[in-house]
Design a protein around this motif. Sequence first.
Motif, PDB file in Angstrom:
ATOM      1  N   TYR A 316       0.862  -1.185   0.000  1.00 24.66           N
ATOM      2  CA  TYR A 316       0.000   0.000   0.000  1.00 24.66           C
ATOM      3  C   TYR A 316       0.896   1.232   0.000  1.00 24.66           C
ATOM      4  N   MET A 317       0.783   2.049  -1.041  1.00 24.54           N
ATOM      5  CA  MET A 317       1.696   3.201  -1.124  1.00 24.54           C
ATOM      6  C   MET A 317       0.957   4.520  -1.092  1.00 24.54           C
ATOM      7  N   GLY A 318      -0.269   4.514  -0.592  1.00 22.02           N
ATOM      8  CA  GLY A 318      -1.025   5.766  -0.538  1.00 22.02           C
ATOM      9  C   GLY A 318      -1.782   5.989  -1.817  1.00 22.02           C
ATOM     10  N   ASP A 319      -1.165   6.747  -2.730  1.00 21.42           N
ATOM     11  CA  ASP A 319      -1.883   7.061  -3.968  1.00 21.42           C
ATOM     12  C   ASP A 319      -2.039   5.846  -4.879  1.00 21.42           C
ATOM     13  N   ILE A 320      -1.109   4.924  -4.769  1.00 19.89           N
ATOM     14  CA  ILE A 320      -1.234   3.730  -5.618  1.00 19.89           C
ATOM     15  C   ILE A 320      -1.045   2.461  -4.788  1.00 19.89           C
ATOM     16  N   PHE A 321      -1.485   1.368  -5.395  1.00 23.01           N
ATOM     17  CA  PHE A 321      -1.184   0.035  -4.843  1.00 23.01           C
ATOM     18  C   PHE A 321      -0.147  -0.579  -5.751  1.00 23.01           C
ATOM     19  N   SER A 337      -1.818  -0.051  -9.385  1.00 26.79           N
ATOM     20  CA  SER A 337      -3.193   0.374  -9.621  1.00 26.79           C
ATOM     21  C   SER A 337      -3.492   1.580  -8.765  1.00 26.79           C
ATOM     22  N   ARG A 338      -4.346   2.439  -9.306  1.00 25.13           N
ATOM     23  CA  ARG A 338      -4.686   3.654  -8.624  1.00 25.13           C
ATOM     24  C   ARG A 338      -5.508   3.329  -7.385  1.00 25.13           C
TER      25      ARG A 338
END
Lengths: 366, 534
Positions: A316-321, A337-338
């Motif tokens: 989990y990177m915040g803005d994207i996965f 993915s967004r």
Amino acid sequence: MADSHAEDAFVEFDRVQKSYDGENLVVKDLNLSLPKGEFLTMLGPSGSGKTTCLMMLAGFETATHGDIRLDGQPINNIPPHKRGIGMVFQNYALFPHMTIAENLSFPLEVRKMGKAQREAKVKHVLEMVQMGEFGGRRPSQLSGGQQQRVALARALVFEAELVLMDEPLGALDKQLRETMQFEIKRIADNLGITVVYVTHDQTEALTMSDRVAVFEDGRIQQLAPPDQLYESPENSFVAQFIGENNTLEGTVKEIKNGIALVQLDGGGLIDCKPVNVTKAGERTRVSIRPERVEFDKTRLHADAHTLKAEVLEFIYMGDIFRTRLRVAGKEDFIIKSRNAPDQVRLEPGSEIEIGWLAEDCRALDA
Amino acid sequence: MARFTFPLTYPRTVMTSAPDTALSGKVLAADGTPLKRSLNRALRRQKLRALALIAPLLIFVLVTFIAPIGDMLFRSVENQIVPDNLPETIMRLESWDANGNEMPGEDVFEGMYVDLALAAEKKVHTRVGSRLNYEESGMSSLFRKTGRKVSRFETDAYEDALRALDPIWKEPATFADLFQNAEVAAALPFAARTWKRWSTFVTEEGDDPRTQKLEPYLSAALYYDLRDNDVPASAPAHLKAADALAAEITPVALIPEFLDAEEDWADAGNWRVIQTYAGNYTNGYFLNSIDMMKGVDGAEMRPENERLYITLFVRTMIMSLVITGSCILLGYPVAWILANLPARTANMLMILVLLPFWTSLLVRTSAWKIMLQQQGVVNDTLVWLGIVANDGRLALINNQTGTIIAMTHILLPFMILPLYSVMQTISPTYLRAAKSLGANNWTAFWRVYFPQSVPGIGAGSILVFILSIGYYITPELVGGTKGVFISNRIAFHISSSLNWGLAAALGAILLAVVLLLYWAYDKVVGIDNVKLGG
Ligand SMILES: Nc1ncnc2c1ncn2[C@@H]1O[C@H](COP(=O)(O)OP(=O)(O)O)[C@@H](O)[C@H]1O
Ligand SMILES: [Mg+2]
């Protein structure tokens, strides 16, 4: 190459070669031309010959072979100080024994400019880089970012039409670097100067440039605007070097209707856009951007080929996965993915099927 | 115990005792001692260890360097040998008018007789003479010769008369007992002082003054006192008898005795010197060092033909500057080349630069003698090339040229090394930057490179200049008379003329000049601008 025409070229490298030791060519057959006002970045790994090219343009190294032309005139025999090219060095090269104002005034003094005019220009250029109050300081009394601004101002103060920058932001921290990227770009656009910019940081290259020349091993691998470079890399080096990229290896099975069918070494068939392959039986390396990989079957062509994949890791990177998959025997296949409300979060261990549009998957050189 | 807990509790202590600060103004450590003291205690150990590490060097420097310099400075003003050995003379000379050309009267000679006789017995009269000889030539032989003859003066007459009067005067104990009586000692001050000086000397020699053979000048001093003063009522009978006798004896005239021994005693100039150098301390050496002397009315310039040192100082300064200048001119390009070559080649060439250090200074200097002499290699080559005529061979040695050439060669490495190490740190990108800004090669060098190399020039110049200011072997060997430095003169005074006071004064002036230049350099260039290494 989508080159500008030679007639309106401002800077031109014509079949330039360079060797330092008479044995190895550091620059091999460089052809490059850029029009006035362009912001061109030379991007490449360290040791690929970028600095050497810049130094030849500035006049500090001589080309072993070939011509360099500035505004149509060959400059091989013009000494550096007569070329009128502004230059920003990686370690700034601000003269430590002079104040900032004296540093800036130096190029004007050697041009025998009057005192009043010099002072006006120095003041103006210092304000342009937002360093108005620092004229009386020494370089050692400034932070790295401030020195950088002064170095930039010094290259601009004598109104050079061409400014060369060799990794000017290399020594700054990330945040400062981003501010300065924006700043340099803004100033260059405002002044309408031509810039040849060297960096090994691809983000920098992509965000600042009109065009980027990707260097490797003394050759330009691709010369294109940033979006083209990212979306349509012409060979696997560029694909690897620019942005994140998934690579799969295989053999072309057939090419039909502009679509290449590739048999992967690790098993599976995929549809690709043939870029560097022409006929069946050729080895290829296919490249697909992580954000172009689709795992929702409903959004793919019904007859599109898909691959089986196992989810190994979900980040989990915040803005994207960011999800790491095992695909065709390889465990470093990434998809991005967004982060949207309806977005699926893939569970590690689950089996999925992935696919893509054929034009997003480029079959490049092996 | 407290020391060990201290570092652990340190951060917490600071926090918890913060309110204390406001109340008492002192931050307390965990054990309640003021934090400052705790910190000092913790640091003391470190400081002691550091001190112990530098102690050997410190002691070595103190003993071998600071102390000798202090001693030298002291020697340059010290003059005790004169007042120590001629106290009676000096006392009596006070009332003598040095401006007149008259020699002093009989009373001064009486003092000189006792001083000289005592000094001769101590065998220091030659040293007193040498000391005074630095100021006035002839004094040395005056004292030496008279000192030899002073024991044969007719002054035994007083002793004989006393002994004839009463045999008790043969006994040294008589004198010893006499001056035990404070009243007598006060009434007969000259005799008392003389007895004291003699008995002290005898005691130092390991003998007993009560049994030692009496010297005639003791009786003479006693006679002079008896003649001039009254004896107190408490005096013993034999002294009263002697006092009565003193009125009857015809005194021995000393002036003829002295003039007989050495007629220069009639020269008022000699007496003037003694009077001038009567103090424990003197600025005479320093005056001498700058070609002045103590005249009758204070300091005055020496006569033209005796002046020497100012010329030498000026010459030393100028030639050292010239040597420093030639070292810069010759060394700068070499250092530049070295700094811009690849490290391997540079190291190879550096060995060549250092090569002169591997040969003895004497060998090198002698080699220059062979090279530079009239029939030497350089002149031969010039003649062969037709640049100079055979009968017009250049004088390259035994003059200033010789000194400058040889010293430049010897000191060159001291210029190249700091220059090189500074230049190595100047990045070549500065030159490139300057050129990219439109400066031609010369401007780029002069405006950008050179100023950054100035610290190297400064360091090299200080080294070369200070070394050359104090150099003495090379000027001695190749300098002839016109090419010698002040240090050659210092060496001469230390080893040949033995005038250490003057040598010390010259050295002190040299030291002061160096410090002054150093200070001036600091003001102009800034001493933190000097780099001896990267
Ligand atoms: N002055 C030089 N002498 C010899 N080789 C050099 C010199 N400068 C660069 N090179 C070599 O040329 C190659 C390219 O260097 P450079 O142009 O500095 O690359 P980049 O700037 O892309 O990192 C490197 O292999 C480097 O070792
Ligand atoms: Mg580089």
